[in-house]
Design an enzyme around this catalytic site. Structure first.
Site, PDB file in Angstrom:
ATOM      1  N   ASP A 176      24.115  -3.487  -6.730  1.00  0.00           N
ATOM      2  CA  ASP A 176      23.907  -4.098  -5.412  1.00  0.00           C
ATOM      3  C   ASP A 176      25.207  -4.594  -4.788  1.00  0.00           C
ATOM      4  OD1 ASP A 176      21.237  -3.709  -5.926  1.00  0.00           O
ATOM      5  OD2 ASP A 176      20.650  -5.803  -5.654  1.00  0.00           O
ATOM      6  N   HIS A 184      25.814  -5.489 -10.223  1.00  0.00           N
ATOM      7  CA  HIS A 184      26.489  -5.577  -8.917  1.00  0.00           C
ATOM      8  C   HIS A 184      27.847  -4.896  -8.980  1.00  0.00           C
ATOM      9  CE1 HIS A 184      23.529  -8.839  -8.922  1.00  0.00           C
ATOM     10  NE2 HIS A 184      23.529  -8.744  -7.597  1.00  0.00           N
TER      11      HIS A 184
END
Length: 278
Positions: A98, A243
């Site tokens: 992400d 991430h």
């Protein structure tokens, strides 16, 4: 805000988000937030070693036809809960990243995925994508799936319906421009979903995907901790959240280099979902 305060807030958001429900689909299943995925059985004395992964062509094969069927041709169903896990043949897992793309970390993640011939999902923020279109083009070339993570990573539950639409639409547009097609998946920042997000996502042709295993790598807990969280949570059908932007992601990069070959050597099929259109 201190890291422990951020962690507390994130956990509160996750607890307040939709926790469970039935996906009502064939091929993508939901799991309640309070459930833990079953861990693969550990080694047993005298038992044969776990099988190695099949040839690279199998690693690269997307899971076609295992996404949720459409409610009607050309129409995405409006869900009340996000999809939390996947199902497929054998020991299948999905890795997701992400907040990117970030030129400091995303290329290293892509290099590792390419080295092991594995595809992943990247839920990008439109503002980051607009500044790094070359990375989205590379994702397209290498067979990764790009999803919508809004333009500026806001808390959707604090926004008006119009603002949510703008955040989603602008990101869809930049993804289409850089990646070559509009996204079919979206993920709410912080995992904070609401009715408007589900409705607007469906209107834009996107399915909501959450996760099963949260590495909490954004707290920079240490490379070994991230690796342990992935390996302990590994099980057929899990979706792993990591991430590639939003801060120092060097630990996330190093962790991927460690746990990915171990997952593959344990027989996991790490790939990306493809929705089934009916």
């Amino acid at each position: 805000m201190h890291k422990d305060q951020l962690l507390t807030r994130r956990r509160a958001l996750l607890a307040g988000a939709v926790a469970a429900g039935t996906a009502g689909t064939a091929g993508v299943l939901t799991r309640g937030a309070g459930e833990r995925p079953a861990r693969p059985a550990g080694p047993v004395a005298g038992a044969p070693a776990r099988p190695a992964l099949a040839p690279s062509a199998y690693r690269l094969q997307p899971l076609t036809g295992y996404g949720p069927p459409r409610a009607a041709p050309g129409r995405t169903p409006v869900r009340r809960t996000p999809l939390l896990r996947v199902s497929g043949r054998g020991r299948t897992m999905v890795l997701t990243f992400d907040d990117g793309p970030d030129p400091r970390y995303t290329p290293d993640i892509l290099d590792t995925l390419a080295r092991y011939e594995v595809r992943a999902m990247f839920f990008v923020c439109g503002g980051m994508a607009a500044e790094n279109k070359d990375l989205l083009a590379r994702m397209a070339d290498e067979g990764h799936v790009v999803g919508n993570h809004t333009w500026s990573h806001p808390l959707l539950t604090d926004l008006t319906r119009g603002r949510i639409r703008t955040e989603m639409e602008r990101t869809c547009d930049v993804i289409e421009d850089a990646y070559g097609e509009r996204p079919e998946w979206f993920r709410a920042p912080y995992g904070a979903w609401n009715r408007a997000a589900f409705q607007l996502g469906a209107e834009l042709g996107m399915e909501p995907l959450a996760w099963t295993v949260d590495t909490l790598d954004w707290t920079t807990p240490g490379t070994r901790t991230i690796v342990d969280r992935v390996e302990e949570g590994a099980a057929p059908g899990v979706v792993v959240l990591s991430h590639d932007a939003g801060g120092d992601r060097s630990q996330s990069v190093q962790a991927l280099r460690s746990y990915l070959p171990q997952l593959l050597d344990s027989g996991y099929h790490v790939t990306v979902p493809r929705r089934q259109y009916v």
